[in-house]
Design an enzyme around this catalytic site. Structure first.
Site, short mmCIF file in Angstrom:
data_model
loop_
_atom_site.label_atom_id
_atom_site.label_comp_id
_atom_site.label_asym_id
_atom_site.label_seq_id
_atom_site.Cartn_x
_atom_site.Cartn_y
_atom_site.Cartn_z
CG HIS A 1 -1.03 -8.32 -0.26
ND1 HIS A 1 -0.69 -6.90 0.17
CD2 HIS A 1 -2.43 -8.04 -0.61
CE1 HIS A 1 -1.83 -6.54 -0.34
NE2 HIS A 1 -2.69 -7.38 -0.53
CE1 TYR B 1 -3.24 -2.59 -0.07
CE2 TYR B 1 -3.23 -2.78 2.88
CZ TYR B 1 -3.49 -2.71 1.67
OH TYR B 1 -4.56 -4.25 1.80
P1 NAD Z 1 -13.57 0.47 1.21
O1 NAD Z 1 -14.27 -0.45 0.84
O2 NAD Z 1 -13.25 0.30 2.56
O3 NAD Z 1 -13.08 1.97 0.93
C1 NAD Z 1 -12.42 3.15 0.60
C2 NAD Z 1 -12.53 4.36 1.05
O4 NAD Z 1 -14.18 4.67 1.10
C3 NAD Z 1 -11.74 5.20 0.72
O5 NAD Z 1 -11.40 6.28 -0.19
C4 NAD Z 1 -11.78 6.01 1.98
O6 NAD Z 1 -11.26 7.19 2.82
C5 NAD Z 1 -13.45 6.08 1.77
N1 NAD Z 1 -14.24 6.46 3.60
C6 NAD Z 1 -14.24 5.51 3.72
N2 NAD Z 1 -14.91 5.37 4.63
C7 NAD Z 1 -15.58 6.68 4.12
C8 NAD Z 1 -17.10 7.48 4.46
N3 NAD Z 1 -17.52 6.89 6.15
N4 NAD Z 1 -18.27 7.67 3.68
C9 NAD Z 1 -17.48 8.01 2.74
N5 NAD Z 1 -15.83 7.85 2.01
C10 NAD Z 1 -15.72 6.25 2.90
O7 NAD Z 1 -12.22 -0.32 0.64
P2 NAD Z 1 -10.83 -0.43 1.12
O8 NAD Z 1 -9.75 0.81 1.86
O9 NAD Z 1 -9.80 -1.13 -0.22
O10 NAD Z 1 -10.56 -1.86 2.00
C11 NAD Z 1 -10.40 -1.58 3.05
C12 NAD Z 1 -9.05 -2.03 4.00
O11 NAD Z 1 -8.76 -3.54 3.92
C13 NAD Z 1 -7.52 -1.52 3.00
O12 NAD Z 1 -7.44 -0.08 3.59
C14 NAD Z 1 -7.47 -3.41 3.43
O13 NAD Z 1 -6.17 -2.79 4.75
C15 NAD Z 1 -8.15 -4.20 3.46
N6 NAD Z 1 -7.76 -4.45 1.89
C16 NAD Z 1 -7.16 -5.86 1.59
C17 NAD Z 1 -7.11 -6.56 0.00
C18 NAD Z 1 -6.03 -7.80 0.41
O14 NAD Z 1 -5.49 -8.27 0.93
N7 NAD Z 1 -5.87 -8.40 -0.77
C19 NAD Z 1 -8.32 -5.99 -0.42
C20 NAD Z 1 -8.91 -4.85 -0.21
C21 NAD Z 1 -9.00 -4.41 1.02
#
Ligand code: NAD
Length: 322
Positions: free
Chosen positions: A127, A62
């Site tokens: 990952h 990231y």
């Molecule tokens: P998400 O669906 O959580 O969306 C994140 C987006 O939504 C960001 O732009 C954030 O600023 C915004 N957001 C958060 N809260 C909000 C709110 N209340 N109102 C409006 N916008 C809001 O997607 P993500 O960040 O990809 O997934 C969450 C976490 O999961 C990642 O940060 C990561 O730690 C993990 N993840 C892991 C993998 C993997 O291991 N392959 C893949 C995806 C995500």
């Protein structure tokens, strides 16, 4: 800093860990969803902990290691004993590409710990394993992670990725209690619930379930997804219609989406990506509102109707193996 014990804690498989229902996804701290200052990153981590979030997830991938560094600073600034929070990071995926070799992942954990300023992580995930050879994951990567665990650098081992078939493939080929956790993303939100069918299998194996991206990596937000979002155009368009519909009705599509993902208690924690104090506050309030009064069923069914034509539509990821 003392935590306000306000969020529900849920057990994670057989690990003995209890994770807050909302987990802090730190990928936005790597600026993958837009700019975030170091100060805002540190305050966001602090506010999350103060409001009861005890689980923080990152990866060297990231922001090309930036997320780990920012999270490390945020955790250090908490000034609390290490056993008060739970941290996961990952290995095998880097800005430079994928490398699941034993040599690389063994080096990777030391680099991650240095950036995080920690002596150990609670969970070390491989990952996005669909981009590697799944047989290498089983025969080389996971044995290397077991050595890392023996050395005390991680307490538990996990695997992450998009296609759900990768989880059965690996879990059916490793001894019981080798892989403790899976992290699935974009398969338990209003538009895609395909993870649900796998939950009984995961439970039977004692494997903890973390789901990520309840807002479908920005599709289910008012501001919409980042340019790199891999969803097909019809899915992007339908989610935009749903978000616009909610806005018109004075409803918050992100709150509804997070509450939907949180409603399934067989999922230990829902990782939401957060990059500001206000997002942390909104997401914790959404979880508390869900516990107190439940979800807005009328708006949920209206949004489900809008998303019906694209229900469970996903996108290809990795090398096709399963
Ligand atoms: P998400 O669906 O959580 O969306 C994140 C987006 O939504 C960001 O732009 C954030 O600023 C915004 N957001 C958060 N809260 C909000 C709110 N209340 N109102 C409006 N916008 C809001 O997607 P993500 O960040 O990809 O997934 C969450 C976490 O999961 C990642 O940060 C990561 O730690 C993990 N993840 C892991 C993998 C993997 O291991 N392959 C893949 C995806 C995500």
């Amino acid at each position: 800093m003392a935590a306000v014990p306000s969020l529900e804690l849920r057990p994670l498989g057989n690990t003995g860990l209890k994770l807050s229902s909302v987990g802090f996804g730190a990928s936005p701290l790597g600026r993958v969803f837009g700019p975030v200052s170091e100060e805002e990153a540190i305050f966001s981590v602090g506010e999350a902990f103060r409001l009861g979030i005890n689980f923080f997830d990152t990866s060297p991938y990231y922001g090309g290691t930036l997320s780990e560094k920012m999270l490390g600073k945020g955790l250090k600034a908490l000034g609390v004993p290490r056993d008060q929070y739970i941290v996961s990071t990952k290995c095998g995926r880097y800005k430079e590409g994928f490398d699941f070799s034993a040599e690389r992942v063994t080096r990777s954990i030391d680099e991650s710990l240095e950036r995080l300023q920690l002596d150990y992580v609670d969970i070390l995930h491989c990952h996005d394993i669909e981009f590697g050879s799944l047989d290498q994951i089983v025969n080389e990567t996971i044995p290397a992670l077991l050595e890392i665990k023996k050395a005390g650098k991680t307490r538990f081992i996990g695997i992450t990725g998009l296609p759900l078939g990768i989880f059965n493939y690996v879990l059916d080929r490793v001894p019981p209690d080798t892989v403790d956790v899976i992290l699935s993303y974009c398969h338990y939100s209003i538009n895609d619930t395909t993870l649900e069918d796998m939950l009984p299998y995961l439970k039977s194996k004692g494997v903890g379930v973390i789901t990520a991206s309840p807002l479908a990596m920005g599709l289910l937000t008012e501001s919409g997804p980042p340019d790199w979002h891999p969803a097909p155009p019809e899915l992007k368009a339908a989610c935009k219609t749903a978000a616009d519909y909610c806005k018109e009705k004075g409803k918050d599509v992100s709150k509804l989406s997070l509450q939907f993902s949180l409603s399934n208690k067989d999922i230990s924690t829902v990782l939401v990506g957060m990059n500001s104090v206000s997002q942390v506050q909104m997401n914790v309030s959404a979880a508390k509102e869900l516990e107190a009064v439940g979800i807005d069923g009328k708006t949920l069914s209206e949004v489900e109707d809008i998303l019906k034509p694209v229900k469970n539509l996903t996108w290809p990821s990795g090398i096709q193996q399963v």
